[in-house]
Design a protein around this motif. Sequence first.
Motif, short mmCIF file in Angstrom:
data_model
loop_
_atom_site.label_atom_id
_atom_site.label_comp_id
_atom_site.label_asym_id
_atom_site.label_seq_id
_atom_site.Cartn_x
_atom_site.Cartn_y
_atom_site.Cartn_z
N VAL A 15 23.72 57.65 19.78
CA VAL A 15 24.69 58.55 19.16
C VAL A 15 25.79 58.99 20.13
O VAL A 15 26.88 59.38 19.70
CB VAL A 15 24.00 59.78 18.55
CG1 VAL A 15 23.17 59.38 17.34
CG2 VAL A 15 23.13 60.51 19.57
N LEU A 16 25.52 58.91 21.42
CA LEU A 16 26.51 59.25 22.43
C LEU A 16 26.39 58.24 23.56
O LEU A 16 25.29 58.00 24.06
CB LEU A 16 26.28 60.67 22.97
CG LEU A 16 27.19 61.15 24.11
CD1 LEU A 16 28.64 61.26 23.64
CD2 LEU A 16 26.71 62.50 24.66
N ARG A 89 33.72 69.81 16.67
CA ARG A 89 33.67 69.73 15.20
C ARG A 89 33.06 68.41 14.73
O ARG A 89 32.52 68.33 13.62
CB ARG A 89 35.07 69.91 14.61
CG ARG A 89 35.59 71.34 14.72
CD ARG A 89 36.80 71.57 13.83
NE ARG A 89 37.95 70.78 14.23
CZ ARG A 89 38.85 71.18 15.13
NH1 ARG A 89 38.72 72.35 15.74
NH2 ARG A 89 39.88 70.40 15.42
N MET A 90 33.12 67.39 15.57
CA MET A 90 32.51 66.09 15.23
C MET A 90 30.99 66.10 15.43
O MET A 90 30.32 65.15 15.07
CB MET A 90 33.13 64.99 16.08
CG MET A 90 34.58 64.69 15.76
SD MET A 90 35.35 63.58 16.98
CE MET A 90 34.45 62.03 16.66
N GLY A 91 30.46 67.19 16.06
CA GLY A 91 29.01 67.30 16.18
C GLY A 91 28.46 67.24 17.58
O GLY A 91 27.24 67.16 17.76
N GLN A 178 25.04 67.21 15.96
CA GLN A 178 24.32 65.94 15.96
C GLN A 178 23.80 65.63 17.36
O GLN A 178 22.77 64.99 17.53
CB GLN A 178 25.23 64.81 15.48
CG GLN A 178 25.68 64.95 14.04
CD GLN A 178 24.49 64.99 13.09
OE1 GLN A 178 23.64 64.10 13.08
NE2 GLN A 178 24.43 66.04 12.29
N VAL A 179 24.57 66.08 18.36
CA VAL A 179 24.18 65.89 19.76
C VAL A 179 24.30 67.25 20.45
O VAL A 179 25.36 67.87 20.42
CB VAL A 179 25.08 64.87 20.48
CG1 VAL A 179 24.57 64.61 21.89
CG2 VAL A 179 25.16 63.57 19.69
N LEU A 180 23.21 67.69 21.06
CA LEU A 180 23.17 69.00 21.71
C LEU A 180 23.05 68.80 23.21
O LEU A 180 22.12 68.15 23.69
CB LEU A 180 21.97 69.79 21.18
CG LEU A 180 21.75 71.20 21.71
CD1 LEU A 180 22.95 72.09 21.42
CD2 LEU A 180 20.49 71.80 21.09
N ALA A 209 19.95 64.46 18.74
CA ALA A 209 19.83 64.07 20.15
C ALA A 209 20.02 65.29 21.04
O ALA A 209 20.82 66.16 20.74
CB ALA A 209 20.86 63.00 20.48
N VAL A 210 19.28 65.32 22.14
CA VAL A 210 19.43 66.38 23.14
C VAL A 210 19.63 65.72 24.51
O VAL A 210 18.83 64.88 24.92
CB VAL A 210 18.20 67.31 23.18
CG1 VAL A 210 18.36 68.33 24.31
CG2 VAL A 210 17.99 68.00 21.84
#
Length: 260
Positions: A15-16, A89-91, A178-180, A209-210
């Motif tokens: 995701v990233l 804003r995209m997460g 979505q990703v922290l 995801a973290v």
Amino acid sequence: MAVAATHNHAEPRVVLSARGLTKQFGAFAAVKNVDLDVHHARVHALIGPNGAGKTTVFNLLTKFLQPTAGTIALMGTDITKTPPDKVARMGLVRSFQISAVFPHLSVLDNVRVALQRPNGLSTQFWLPTSALNRLTARADELIEAVGLKRERNSLAADLSYGRKRVLEIATTLALDPQVLLLDEPMAGMGQEDIGTVSSIIREVAKTRAVLMVEHNLSVVADICHHVTVLQRGEILAEGDYATVSQDERVRLAYMGAEEA
């Protein structure tokens, strides 16, 4: 009851990601050619000695800094030149080493304020304060999820340092990332709060995801699926904790004092 992180055979989606991530400050390269993949439903740790470039990588990924070279993608979209507010804003949402809550608001109101943006209230400044009431049910869900129900009506200023960090996680989750990205979430905490926050992170990572910078190697070993070790701005080693902790280069660079 918290369940230990499981390692499924099927690799979840990336995701990233970063490729060739580089940051120069004059002649000094703080980050050099870093490749990174962060997966959905996984806890990924970024570790290394002081000055290794961990926080610079965080600042690059969240666009607080612009890379000198390399690319960054979020959910398949190139965000290399995207400003930080749009990235959020995209997460892609981060916490900071220093607790960032409103000290003179209650726990409930801190979370309700954080819920304004995803619920379309952040720009409707003409609405009365009572407009926040529609956010109370969701705020209470988040407060209970992080174990702050007893402190719901307490001022943030009256919380212990560890509980302030827990509240910060609740306000971060209010943005529904979505990703922290968590920058040293356990710094300055007592053992009881470390256990609480570890359980929260483990639960959070079931649905997102973290990526976390963390110095507490016991926490890294306990909850992280993947570990990337940085030294002098470059990737020294990566893999699960058992793998990197046995790497002699990692022991010399970072873990030697821990293992002694």
